[in-house]
Design a protein around this motif. Structure first.
Motif, mmCIF file in Angstrom:
data_model
loop_
_atom_site.group_PDB
_atom_site.id
_atom_site.type_symbol
_atom_site.label_atom_id
_atom_site.label_comp_id
_atom_site.label_asym_id
_atom_site.label_seq_id
_atom_site.Cartn_x
_atom_site.Cartn_y
_atom_site.Cartn_z
ATOM 1 N N VAL A 42 50.020 55.606 1.607
ATOM 2 C CA VAL A 42 49.430 55.114 2.853
ATOM 3 C C VAL A 42 49.727 53.629 3.016
ATOM 4 O O VAL A 42 50.192 52.958 2.080
ATOM 5 C CB VAL A 42 47.895 55.322 2.861
ATOM 6 N N ILE A 43 49.456 53.137 4.220
ATOM 7 C CA ILE A 43 49.452 51.694 4.448
ATOM 8 C C ILE A 43 48.088 51.316 5.019
ATOM 9 O O ILE A 43 47.471 52.090 5.756
ATOM 10 C CB ILE A 43 50.581 51.228 5.402
ATOM 11 N N ASP A 44 47.598 50.139 4.648
ATOM 12 C CA ASP A 44 46.317 49.628 5.134
ATOM 13 C C ASP A 44 46.510 48.504 6.142
ATOM 14 O O ASP A 44 45.547 48.003 6.726
ATOM 15 C CB ASP A 44 45.472 49.122 3.963
ATOM 16 N N LYS A 45 47.770 48.108 6.321
ATOM 17 C CA LYS A 45 48.141 47.109 7.318
ATOM 18 C C LYS A 45 49.638 47.234 7.517
ATOM 19 O O LYS A 45 50.338 47.896 6.736
ATOM 20 C CB LYS A 45 47.783 45.689 6.848
ATOM 21 N N TYR A 46 50.152 46.622 8.568
ATOM 22 C CA TYR A 46 51.588 46.657 8.835
ATOM 23 C C TYR A 46 52.275 45.506 8.117
ATOM 24 O O TYR A 46 51.702 44.429 7.934
ATOM 25 C CB TYR A 46 51.853 46.577 10.336
ATOM 26 N N GLY A 47 53.516 45.755 7.687
ATOM 27 C CA GLY A 47 54.243 44.703 7.002
ATOM 28 C C GLY A 47 55.495 45.224 6.341
ATOM 29 O O GLY A 47 56.054 46.255 6.736
ATOM 30 N N LYS A 48 55.929 44.526 5.299
ATOM 31 C CA LYS A 48 57.131 44.916 4.563
ATOM 32 C C LYS A 48 56.787 46.000 3.553
ATOM 33 O O LYS A 48 55.675 46.515 3.511
ATOM 34 C CB LYS A 48 57.751 43.681 3.903
ATOM 35 N N ASN A 49 57.735 46.323 2.696
ATOM 36 C CA ASN A 49 57.596 47.505 1.855
ATOM 37 C C ASN A 49 56.405 47.453 0.902
ATOM 38 O O ASN A 49 55.888 48.488 0.493
ATOM 39 C CB ASN A 49 58.882 47.726 1.062
ATOM 40 N N GLU A 50 55.943 46.240 0.576
ATOM 41 C CA GLU A 50 54.832 46.138 -0.372
ATOM 42 C C GLU A 50 53.512 46.663 0.198
ATOM 43 O O GLU A 50 52.538 46.841 -0.555
ATOM 44 C CB GLU A 50 54.649 44.691 -0.836
ATOM 45 N N VAL A 51 53.456 46.930 1.514
ATOM 46 C CA VAL A 51 52.203 47.464 2.064
ATOM 47 C C VAL A 51 52.015 48.934 1.722
ATOM 48 O O VAL A 51 50.905 49.471 1.868
ATOM 49 C CB VAL A 51 52.130 47.273 3.593
ATOM 50 N N LEU A 52 53.063 49.613 1.276
ATOM 51 C CA LEU A 52 52.928 51.008 0.863
ATOM 52 C C LEU A 52 52.050 51.093 -0.379
ATOM 53 O O LEU A 52 52.275 50.401 -1.370
ATOM 54 C CB LEU A 52 54.295 51.621 0.586
ATOM 55 N N ARG A 53 51.049 51.963 -0.336
ATOM 56 C CA ARG A 53 50.087 52.074 -1.439
ATOM 57 C C ARG A 53 49.872 53.539 -1.781
ATOM 58 O O ARG A 53 49.660 54.376 -0.904
ATOM 59 C CB ARG A 53 48.752 51.446 -1.032
ATOM 60 N N PHE A 54 49.921 53.843 -3.093
ATOM 61 C CA PHE A 54 49.646 55.211 -3.538
ATOM 62 C C PHE A 54 48.154 55.368 -3.804
ATOM 63 O O PHE A 54 47.524 54.502 -4.411
ATOM 64 C CB PHE A 54 50.425 55.536 -4.808
ATOM 65 N N THR A 55 47.596 56.464 -3.353
ATOM 66 C CA THR A 55 46.188 56.747 -3.592
ATOM 67 C C THR A 55 46.008 58.207 -3.971
ATOM 68 O O THR A 55 46.744 59.080 -3.498
ATOM 69 C CB THR A 55 45.327 56.432 -2.359
ATOM 70 N N GLN A 56 45.043 58.452 -4.834
ATOM 71 C CA GLN A 56 44.672 59.829 -5.171
ATOM 72 C C GLN A 56 43.499 60.300 -4.328
ATOM 73 O O GLN A 56 43.057 61.442 -4.461
ATOM 74 C CB GLN A 56 44.271 59.913 -6.668
ATOM 75 N N ASN A 57 42.990 59.421 -3.472
ATOM 76 C CA ASN A 57 41.725 59.692 -2.791
ATOM 77 C C ASN A 57 41.831 59.681 -1.270
ATOM 78 O O ASN A 57 40.871 59.334 -0.585
ATOM 79 C CB ASN A 57 40.665 58.676 -3.240
ATOM 80 N N MET A 58 42.999 60.039 -0.743
ATOM 81 C CA MET A 58 43.120 60.160 0.707
ATOM 82 C C MET A 58 42.320 61.382 1.157
ATOM 83 O O MET A 58 42.354 62.432 0.497
ATOM 84 C CB MET A 58 44.590 60.329 1.101
ATOM 85 N N GLY B 13 39.780 52.717 17.351
ATOM 86 C CA GLY B 13 40.751 51.639 17.340
ATOM 87 C C GLY B 13 41.278 51.279 15.971
ATOM 88 O O GLY B 13 42.016 50.324 15.825
ATOM 89 N N GLU B 14 40.932 52.038 14.956
ATOM 90 C CA GLU B 14 41.349 51.720 13.589
ATOM 91 C C GLU B 14 42.166 52.878 13.033
ATOM 92 O O GLU B 14 41.634 53.951 12.770
ATOM 93 C CB GLU B 14 40.116 51.466 12.708
ATOM 94 N N GLU B 15 43.478 52.681 12.879
ATOM 95 C CA GLU B 15 44.354 53.764 12.446
ATOM 96 C C GLU B 15 44.510 53.870 10.932
ATOM 97 O O GLU B 15 45.078 54.829 10.432
ATOM 98 C CB GLU B 15 45.731 53.620 13.082
ATOM 99 N N PHE B 16 44.006 52.882 10.191
ATOM 100 C CA PHE B 16 44.228 52.851 8.742
ATOM 101 C C PHE B 16 43.108 53.569 7.984
ATOM 102 O O PHE B 16 41.976 53.617 8.452
ATOM 103 C CB PHE B 16 44.334 51.399 8.277
ATOM 104 N N PRO B 17 43.406 54.087 6.780
ATOM 105 C CA PRO B 17 44.726 54.135 6.147
ATOM 106 C C PRO B 17 45.641 55.122 6.866
ATOM 107 O O PRO B 17 45.228 56.206 7.232
ATOM 108 C CB PRO B 17 44.423 54.595 4.722
#
Length: 365
Positions: A47-63, A112-116
């Motif tokens: 998932v991503i929690d904000k827009y940006g470069k590749n480092e915004v990609l985050r792995f989660t076990q709890n989506m 209005g909040e699309e994240f994660p």
């Protein structure tokens, strides 16, 4: 007969449960709309929690696990997904305002909040759960789909899609192969047919130019236009020339040898130009169209999100545009590289660098 009775009782029970819950509490999204029992509530995902470069990609076990909100929806267990340029662009925030206007409030965590936010448009997998109105699929069916960009994506264990967005996966394709096709196939087919007005009935002998021919959309476009009898000129680098010739390109322009514009001046004009490159090509490509009202130039770069509805990329045309086409045309999936689910960021980087030779696929399970 016993099976029909059981299904009828199950539907009646679900309807009754929904009725009584609505009398007591506000009606929430519920599994009463589906035919299978509840499962775990979380899953692994990128998932991503904000827009940006590749480092915004985050792995989660709890989506949060997707659930069926509407009776025409299907939950698919993802076996493979692929990375498209639109995923890279969306990661960086491209089109966020327009997409948020189309997102269903039920699929947003807060207004209005699309994240994660989970990216990924292509999926090949197995149906796990069906809404009560889904007639053509059942748990266990192998399917593929192109998920619209305003929905949660496919870099996750499960994804929910509408019944008209999926189709049965051709038995001749593996999940890896199938995941490489839907989004680029719909994009190419829509650009050629819906915008360009070309089909198997009127494409014979037409001259087509494909800029960026070795990528996912380009490799599919070459094959479908050749199957319809067009003369195809492909623009790519020298090391991709053999690939595009194998796919059917009649002429190849090597952009590493100098100005593509200058090289094209020695060729006849074109009836159709498909531009997967953009930038400077948008300034001169129109000069190489024939001077007749039916000649068409389509760019899939700069205005892509603005043109989604016009192109019909995600409006349920998978059955006519891809499934029928694949069976009739024997489309060859072109896969550049496959990554394990643990390396989704690396897959994004590969697509972001460009110069692909087909699709980049993620093997989820």
């Amino acid at each position: 007969m016993e099976v029909l009775k059981t299904r009828a009782l199950r539907r009646s029970a679900c309807a009754a449960a929904r009725f009584w819950r609505s009398k007591v509490t506000p009606k929430p999204p519920c599994r009463g709309l589906s035919t299978t029992p509840a499962r775990s509530t979380v899953m692994p995902a990128w998932v991503i929690d904000k827009y940006g470069k590749n480092e915004v990609l985050r792995f989660t076990q709890n989506m949060m696990l997707p659930i069926i909100h509407y009776p025409n929806e299907v939950i698919v267990k993802v076996h493979a997904a692929s990375v498209n340029p639109i995923d890279v662009n969306m990661r960086s925030g491209y089109g966020a305002t327009a997409l948020n206007m189309k997102r269903d409030p039920l699929h947003m965590r807060t207004k209005g909040e699309e994240f994660p936010l989970t990216l990924g448009r292509d999926v090949s997998g197995v149906v796990m759960e069906c809404g009560l109105d889904v007639k053509y699929f059942q748990p266990g069916d192998e399917v593929w789909a192109a998920v619209p960009p305003w929905k949660q994506g496919t870099f996750s264990e499960f994804v929910v899609v509408s019944g008209n967005e999926i189709s049965h996966k051709p038995k001749s394709l593996t999940h890896i192969q199938a995941a490489s096709l839907p989004y680029v196939a719909l994009t190419a087919w829509s650009a050629i047919n819906k915008v360009g007005g070309l089909s198997e009935k009127n494409c014979m002998g037409k001259r087509a130019l494909i800029l960026g021919a070795s990528g996912g959309v380009g490799t599919f476009a070459i094959q479908i236009m050749k199957a319809w009898g067009a003369h195809v000129t492909a623009v790519c680098s020298q090391d991709a020339s053999e690939l595009v010739r194998q796919l059917g390109a009649d002429e190849v322009i090597d952009y590493t040898l100098g100005s593509v514009e200058e090289q094209l001046k020695s060729l006849k004009l074109f009836d159709f130009i498909l531009d997967n490159v953009g930038g400077s090509t948008e300034k001169w490509a129109l000069n190489f169209l024939k001077k007749w009202s039916g000649a068409t130039y389509v760019t899939l770069v700069t205005p892509f999100l603005l043109n989604m509805d016009r192109l019909g990329v995600a409006d349920g045309m998978l059955q006519t545009g891809v499934t029928v086409g694949t069976k009739a045309l024997k489309i060859r999936p072109v896969i550049d590289q496959t990554f394990p689910f643990s390396e989704v960021p690396e897959a994004f980087l590969k697509v972001e660098r460009g110069h692909a030779r087909g699709k980049t696929v993620v093997h989820v399970i």
